[in-house]
Design an enzyme around this catalytic site. Structure first.
Site, PDB file in Angstrom:
ATOM      1  CG  HIS A 107      -2.187  -0.790 -85.814  1.00 48.97           C
ATOM      2  ND1 HIS A 107      -2.873  -1.934 -86.003  1.00 48.97           N
ATOM      3  CD2 HIS A 107      -2.852   0.208 -86.413  1.00 48.97           C
ATOM      4  CE1 HIS A 107      -4.010  -1.589 -86.698  1.00 48.97           C
ATOM      5  NE2 HIS A 107      -3.830  -0.216 -86.926  1.00 48.97           N
ATOM      6  CB  CYS A 112      -5.023   1.801 -76.734  1.00 55.71           C
ATOM      7  SG  CYS A 112      -7.018   1.956 -76.344  1.00 55.71           S
ATOM      8  CB  ALA A 150      -5.797  -7.276 -84.693  1.00 53.76           C
ATOM      9  CB  ALA A 176     -10.220  -3.914 -74.832  1.00 56.04           C
ATOM     10  CD  GLN A 208      -1.668  -4.763 -75.138  1.00 52.05           C
ATOM     11  OE1 GLN A 208      -2.810  -4.346 -75.148  1.00 52.05           O
ATOM     12  NE2 GLN A 208      -0.846  -4.608 -76.385  1.00 52.05           N
ATOM     13  N   GLY A 210      -1.815  -4.998 -88.783  1.00 48.66           N
ATOM     14  CA  GLY A 210      -2.536  -4.059 -89.372  1.00 48.66           C
ATOM     15  C   GLY A 210      -3.209  -4.725 -90.840  1.00 48.66           C
TER      16      GLY A 210
END
Length: 345
Positions: free
Chosen positions: A184, A113, A240, A25, A82, A217
């Protein structure tokens, strides 16, 4: 790497290389994805996560669709979008619209999240890990609405360290019809502190019968990506935060997986040019005022870990016009030592 990992299949979608760009985001918008594409190395790109209920409101009020869908119709495939919410019927409605109108390759559901605005206020994201029946129904309804486009899910290990339930959740995800699972390696309680638990990610594999497992991760180097495949039995990896200021990381990881020499980090001058291209795309979309403010966080990412980064961040955090941004970049963005010595002679 003893052998190159095979392509990853998400339903009928071939992900080759099996390296995915994570949805983040506020960051993984069209401009970022285009910059990443310039370097290559990604098998599946993803948008920022989209609030399903907000999308429906915009749709019903004939407003412009979310900025988070900027560029989705035009860009290369495969591409995942997503979405998040806790209402199965709303999620199904948005998923169908993404498939029918935007022709997305994959619809991914955010069950990971940890941000309070999503968990405590909206009872979505990782909050739903405590409610596997709701997760099952969301996935089932989306799979039905989106067919034959595959639906995937992204989770964390659990809500808290005392309630790690990823094995049971993995079974729920597969039984509901999802085509892949991304995990994750932290709990929601952890946010991003500590280290991702890749041993725990690896244990999930035995609880999946037919769908691929994607690990996520702390993948901040090509070596770590290789180790993820060699040591933890995952079918794919998702990179990420480490890529935000290093969009070439995917290409480095891809080379390492093929057993080829890993491309070196670009020179600081090339990194500066990359950041400026990124800025130009943001401003072209959002205008100078909004685009400059939006670019502040990206600029900080590009400077992270470099000599002089803190000084650069202090100045770039205050810019509000293009001239101010270019001026701060020219004066304060970290430079190669050779370039500094050449300029001083």
């Amino acid at each position: 790497m003893t052998s190159t990992p095979p392509p990853l299949w998400i339903g009928s979608i071939k992900v080759d290389p099996p390296i995915l760009q994570a949805p983040m985001a506020g960051f993984t918008n069209y401009a970022f994805r285009q910059i990443v594409r310039e370097y290559g190395g990604v098998g599946l790109h993803a948008t920022e996560m989209v609030n399903a209920r907000g999308f429906v409101w915009l749709d019903e009020n004939e407003a412009e669709h979310p900025d988070r869908l900027w560029g989705v119709r035009e860009e290369a495939r495969p591409l995942a979008v997503q979405i998040w919410d806790n209402q199965p019927e709303v999620m199904a409605k948005v998923g169908k619209r993404l498939v029918d109108d935007y022709q997305v390759s994959v619809v991914d559901i955010n069950f990971g999240c940890p941000v309070k605005q999503v968990t405590e206020k909206a009872h979505s994201g990782s909050y739903l890990l405590k409610h596997p029946k709701t997760m099952f129904e969301i996935i089932r309804r989306l799979v039905e609405a989106c067919a034959p486009t595959p639906v995937t899910a992204k989770i964390r290990l659990g809500c808290t360290r005392n309630n790690v339930n990823c094995d049971d959740i993995a079974k729920v995800v597969e039984e509901a019809g999802a085509a892949a699972l991304t995990v994750h390696g932290r709990t929601a309680q952890d946010f991003f502190s500590g280290s991702a638990d890749w041993d725990r990610i690896a244990e999930i594999k035995q609880h999946l019968r037919n769908i691929p497992l994607i690990g996520n991760g702390d993948l901040d180097s090509a070596d770590k990506v290789v180790a993820a495949f060699e040591n933890y039995g995952v079918d794919g990896v998702m990179i990420a935060r480490a890529s935000l200021g290093r969009p070439w990381l995917f290409a480095q990881a891809h080379a390492a997986l093929r057993g080829e020499p890993v491309p070196p980090e670009p020179t600081l001058e090339l990194q500066r040019q990359c950041m400026l291209r990124h800025y130009d795309m943001i401003v072209e979309r959002f205008g100078e005022a909004k685009g400059t403010v939006l670019m502040r966080k990206f600029a900080c990412c590009y400077a992270q870990g470099k000599f002089g980064a803190r000084h650069f961040r202090t100045h770039v955090a205050r810019v509000s016009t293009a001239s101010e941004f270019y001026g701060v970049v020219e004066e304060y963005f970290p430079r190669d030592l050779d370039a500094i010595e050449a300029a001083s002679q």
